[in-house]
Scaffold this motif. Sequence first.
Motif: not given
Lengths: 143, 143
Positions: B28-55
């Motif tokens: 979240i703090f690496s994103i500059h500006g507005h964001f949506e939960p789904e994009r946040l989730y996808l960004n996290i995934r693609s950065s290699g870390i695993k975290a479920s949508r629920a989390s």
Amino acid sequence: MERTLFMNFLAARGLKLTKERMAVLRQIFSIHGHFEPERLYLNIRSSGIKASRASVYRTLNLLVESGLVERISRSEKGNVYEHTYGHRHHDHMICTTCGEVIEFFSENLEEIQNVICTRYHFTGTSHTLEIRGQCRTCKKRKK
Amino acid sequence: MERTLFMNFLAARGLKLTKERMAVLRQIFSIHGHFEPERLYLNIRSSGIKASRASVYRTLNLLVESGLVERISRSEKGNVYEHTYGHRHHDHMICTTCGEVIEFFSENLEEIQNVICTRYHFTGTSHTLEIRGQCRTCKKRKK
DNA sequence: GGCCCAATTGAAACTTAATCTCAATTTCAG
DNA sequence: CTGAAATTGAGATTAAGTTTCAATTGGGCC
Ligand SMILES: [Mn+2]
Ligand SMILES: [Mn+2]
Ligand SMILES: [Zn+2]
Ligand SMILES: [Zn+2]
């Protein structure tokens, strides 16, 4: 009044005047204050008229587009609307403890928004201001 | 910084510091500006870390409660958030034609809201002001 | 370090407001 | 009236967000 305005709106868009749409309009303008789509639907049903949920939602969207109704808040639990015709524009304070809604209007606030819009070359057509916090009663109770 | 603040918040509530929560915070703090939960989730995934949508959703709610993140708009298509730490409070103008978002701040506007709250004995803790209309570019194009 | 238990996690089920589908019906201009 | 276009309702569908619950993990304590 609102009936005529809505009819003009429909005509201007080549849309038809149906009993379902009129029922929704009548019900909305008989409600004083805020309302949710589901309650609107149930009210219409219980008043003997039949109009499906689909029609209620569809008409609600038309009314918002026409400017006769405003969507004043969106939450997990759905949207809240109010009719704006014959009802001066105003903003809302919402108590996050008890849910009370206080309506207020400030010419000052409106004017400053116009000034800001001008500064950004933005043509503002509407706005929503929601102040969240605690109402008098809930504040006292906490003490 | 935000990391410490979040850790304090968790500690104060007897909550645990997990890698999933930290991953969400970092993203979240690496994103500059507005964001949506789904994009946040996808960004996290693609950065290699695993975290479920629920989390992701759960952590997002915690961050809002902690005040480090704000939910700035809700729509049919989901909520939009932004981080507020190291990011002065501001309000938004949204172009209904192209979707552009203009951020603005007015001390004047904030002050008047305080005055109004006092008048209604309301203890305001936060607010959202969204001005809708047309941005400069879209206005010109229409002509 | 290791113990222990409350907190947390993820996958999938669930919830629910709102929208969409489409055959049958209704409106209304001509 | 007539016919084309718009509208309707019942039920299916969508999708954001939450919940469930068995398995896992964090961290206070010794
Ligand atoms: Mn109101
Ligand atoms: Mn912003
Ligand atoms: Zn209250
Ligand atoms: Zn624009």
